[in-house]
Design an enzyme around this catalytic site. Structure first.
Site, PDB file in Angstrom:
ATOM      1  CE  LYS A 282      -1.429   2.643   3.243  1.00 35.52           C
ATOM      2  NZ  LYS A 282      -1.673   3.406   4.333  1.00 35.52           N
TER       3      LYS A 282
ATOM      4  CG  ASP B 173      -6.803   3.017   2.888  1.00 30.50           C
ATOM      5  OD1 ASP B 173      -8.390   2.836   1.618  1.00 30.50           O
ATOM      6  OD2 ASP B 173      -6.894   4.205   2.506  1.00 30.50           O
TER       7      ASP B 173
END
Ligand code: SF4
Length: 208
Positions: free
Chosen positions: A121, A139
């Site tokens: 991420k 996320d």
């Protein structure tokens, strides 16, 4: 409607209410964004934005952060939580940037994820915002919203990323990630989603 068409429809509907994708972390360079993303784990971006100017004023580059006293770094970032682990990660990442990458943040995913505290991420955030690489940024908000609207069945970030990469046009991947994230923060919250106000309610699996 197939999933690619659904992505396009969701994008079209959300783009009307979030015309400009917003980056929530403040930064002035790839180095600053990388460190800010590591600090943002388990806290809010607003909290990171409070401490990052102090941190970058004192340690403006990888060498300075690498040579810092860890207790001083811990003190500055304490309010972001998990500050001992984060201090270790960001000083470790700074050291690796200085020693292995000539103080430059690398662009390749395989290089980025070798830096302490940097997962896919964080790497995708840096690649998308600093190097204009297309990316699906998974996320907590992106995971929740894409699952609710039926674009993935998984709760595993790497599977969600793979699922969404397959059905999202490359040209909109980063923007799509950002507006889904924004929608998750503003309307499709974890505890009490505001379905009555949501433009996706007619096509949302969770709601229907
Ligand atoms: S309808 Fe409700 S659950 Fe579905 S995306 Fe909108 S806010 Fe989220």
């Amino acid at each position: 409607m197939d999933k690619s068409s659904q992505v396009n429809e969701v994008y079209k509907l959300l783009k009307k209410i979030y015309p400009k994708a917003i980056t929530f972390l403040d930064y002035k360079s790839p180095f600053q964004l990388l460190i800010a993303v590591v600090l943002s784990a388990q806290t809010t971006d607003a909290q990171v934005n409070k401490v990052s100017p102090v941190l970058f004023e004192k340690y403006p580059d990888p060498k300075a952060l690498m040579e810092s006293k860890i207790e001083d770094v811990e003190k500055i970032i304490r309010s972001t939580g998990f500050y001992k682990v984060k201090a270790k990660n960001i000083t470790g990442a700074a050291k690796k940037l200085y020693l292995d990458y000539n103080s430059e943040v690398p662009i390749d995913m395989d290089d980025l994820i070798t830096l302490p505290g940097v997962g896919r991420k964080s790497a995708n955030v840096v690649r998308a915002h600093c190097f204009n690489e297309s990316a699906i940024i998974v996320d907590t908000h992106f995971s929740r919203v894409t699952k609710r609207i039926g674009l993935t069945n998984s709760v595993k970030p790497e599977v969600i990323e793979r699922d969404l990469l397959l059905i999202t046009n490359k040209t909109i991947q980063t923007d799509f990630s950002m507006i889904i994230n924004t929608h998750g923060r503003k309307i499709c919250m974890a505890r009490k989603p505001l379905c009555g106000e949501c433009v996706l309610s007619s096509i949302c699996v969770f709601y229907n």
